[in-house]
Each structure stands twice: as C-alpha cells, then as structure tokens.
Enzyme design. Sequence first.
Site, PDB file in Angstrom:
ATOM      1  CE  LYS A  78      18.687  -4.550   1.887  1.00  0.00           C
ATOM      2  NZ  LYS A  78      17.279  -5.016   1.898  1.00  0.00           N
ATOM      3  CB  SER A 152      18.010  -8.353   3.614  1.00  0.00           C
ATOM      4  OG  SER A 152      17.243  -7.549   2.740  1.00  0.00           O
ATOM      5  CB  SER A 176      14.182  -6.967   3.442  1.00  0.00           C
ATOM      6  OG  SER A 176      14.386  -8.327   3.158  1.00  0.00           O
TER       7      SER A 176
END
Length: 460
Positions: A78, A152, A176
Amino acid sequence: MTEWVGRTAVEIAAAVREKRAEPRAVVAEHLERIARLDGRIGAFRTVRARAALAEADEVAARADRDRLPLAGVPVAVKDNLAVRGESTLVGSAATPVVPAGADHVTVARLRAAGAVVVGLTNVPELCVFGTTEGVHGTARNPWDTSRTAGGSSGGSAAAVAAGMVPIALGNDGMGSLRIPAANCGLVTVKPGHGVVPAGIGDGDWFGMSENGPLATTVADARLMLSVLAEAAVPEAGPAAESAAGPEAAEGPGASRIAVSVRSPLAGVRVSGPYVAAAREAAGALARAGWQVRRADPPYPLTLGVTSLAHWTAGTAVDARSLDPGLLTRRTRVHAALGRRFLDGVRGGTAREELRRRLEPFFAEYDVLLTPALARRSPRSAPWHERGWLRNVLANTNYSPLTPPWNLTGWPAMAVPLGTLPSGAPTAVQLVGLPGTEARLLRVAEQLEALRPWRRTAPLG
C-alpha cells in the site's frame, strides 16, 4: 499459460524453497499479468518490474532460501508505507516526491522472509475514505469494474483479487483492510493493537491504524500475519497444541459465537443480502457444532460522533504539514473539521469508555460475527471531485460495521462467504478481544471449509 499465477503464497513459497520453481519465473508471470490487466483494474500506482526481477534473483541466491517462509512470493505494498527507493505519495498531489531511504519495518520483514515487492498500490488521498480514486489512479473491483474496490487499501485488495499478486500489505484505521477485502472476496486480519508494528502516517490515527495482510485463503493470511508480527500464529487442530497451548486446538463447541446483524451506527441499516450472509455463516457454524447465539453488543448511541471525531482528527494530523491548496476539497474539509476535535480526541476518554462498555459482552462470547458491510460498494466514480458530505454519507451507509474495532484496538477479520445475487462477493466480520487473532483465524478456517469461495475474480 502460466504456472504460478493463481497459486497461493503457501504453494509458491514451498515450491521456491524446494527449487521446484525459480523466483524470477514466478515474479515474471505476475508482472505479465499486471501489465495485461491493470489498465482495467487500476490497482497499482507504480510497478517495480526491473527492480522486482533483480530482487527475485537475490532471493534465488540466498543461502537460507530453503528456510524462507515467503520465498519468492510476489507482494504488493500500500502506498502509505515506505519501500526503499520509491516515493510514498499516499494518493495525494500534496506529498513530496522523495524516494524512501529505507523500507518500513513491515516491508523489511516481508523482504527478510523472501517476498519480492512488485509495486505500490493506489489509495485515496491520505487514506481517508472507503473508495479508492484520486490523482494517481482509480482502483476498481475486479469482480465488477463498475464498482469501487473499496478503501483505503483498495489497490492492494484489487491486486490480490485480480490474481496480480497472491498477497498484499495494507492497513486499517476505520476499516481500510476489511472494507476492500469484503468488496473483493478476500481474507484479511486487522490485528489487535501492538501485534504488528504500525508507523502509519503521523501517529497511526491515535493508535487506531494497524498493518495487516490481504490474501485469498486463511492459510495465506495466517502466514503473512506471522511474518509481519515476527511470531507464529497457531494453526487449527491438535498438531498446534504442544507449541501454542490448549487454545490452539479448540474446535467446534469450544468457542461461544455471538451473531449480530445490527448496525453499530444509529440510523444506518444493514441491507437484506448482507443480513442473510451473516445468518448463513452463523447457521453453517452451528450445524458444524459451534455454540452460536443471536446477541447484539451494547453499542452506545454516541458511537457515530466518536467515530467521526477520531476519523477527522487523524486526518487533521496527517494533513498539517501539507499545502492545503494541493489537497482535494473532501480532504481539506475533513481535516478542517478534525482540527476542531483534536483536543478532545487527545485528552478524551471515549475509547476507554467504549472498551469498558463492550468488555462484558466479550466475557460472555468469545467471537462476534457480523456482516462485513451494510450494502454493495459505491459505483467507481471520481469521488475525490465530489463534496465532503456526499463522500461521508456514501462511506457510512455502506461500511458502518468496522469503526468500533479500531476505536477499541481489538482484532477483527473479514472473511468471504460466497456471492450475492448480483455476482459480487459477500463477507462476514469476526471480532474478538486482544490476543485472540488465532481464535478468529480458526473460525475463519472453519467457514472456508464449510463455504469454499472462489479465490480470484474471473478476469481470464
């Protein structure tokens, strides 16, 4: 025709350790799939093709190759965690384009275990929202590219669900990991506070954010979690008892499971298909011999306000050194609201009061099973160009079930269960007290056996 795309991390690592596969070949196959599919999916902000192949050769030459738990396994990271030599942009035009001088500790642990980082994945700006789109790209759900992958950790989830990597690294401050995992049909674990090093942004959203794995199987999630935590996570069954104590061998009947389909947030309803999925999971576990009861945690009416205060205040901290003129409107408003909450969040007792309120429930039940989402993810659209209130309402209405467990700091999982009538994946959430990650993984493993799911989206 590929040999290793679609295989699990456990399978790939075993083959590389035993020299039945070479890391370069494994990584090259996955890079080819990324090149072929990511134009449709938008999982990656940047792909490290040349560097990844060179690092695969380094894994092949390691003297300890035969002992590496993730030998030659391609992994995506990420884009809010540092990868040596790459910029960490966190989905924003406001963040500096400066190559990182060292890996984040979780990335370093993956590399030490033999994993190869193939790229950094797309996130919404500052990882604020539950949809992933922005100036660096849009992550779509591989099961239905008209829908967002979630957020996210949306790019990481999309990469795994599309078969571009077998596992990916993400993090979870208000859901997330669990939101995109549920959207994309994946297994994830948000570990309890302190199990895996955090170091996410500036203060980990007051300690609510945790790093964790995204995977297609429970075994892969367990393996990656053990590497991230630098500690063995007990497997199911009697074989683990001697190493991890009697709890490692507990099975049906030993854990008390509460099933709740109530939204924690007042005024938000869980839609019928997701209620049905949770009830189906509960019924399957009950028929397999687990103690399952219908019971709702005593969520306070103030939970929505507490969640909003911490969510916005965390963004205010992360945005304070950035040029507001380079942030999107929704992020600016979110951070501005959060600045009003900062003193109360820093000095308040809301999180400790929430823990005290919920602890008696978990004294009666070992595991809480809920729907993972309240409804399907929003359409894939330029949400970063839309207003703040519209974004907040869209996020809250489809993902109200995840924030309480960041506020408490307790472990939680998302586990796929099958598909909705639309063909999209559905999922349930499992929650436990601190230190019960192994128990949650065992329940997830039972669901995996009772309700097998397709590992990746049918993209060809």
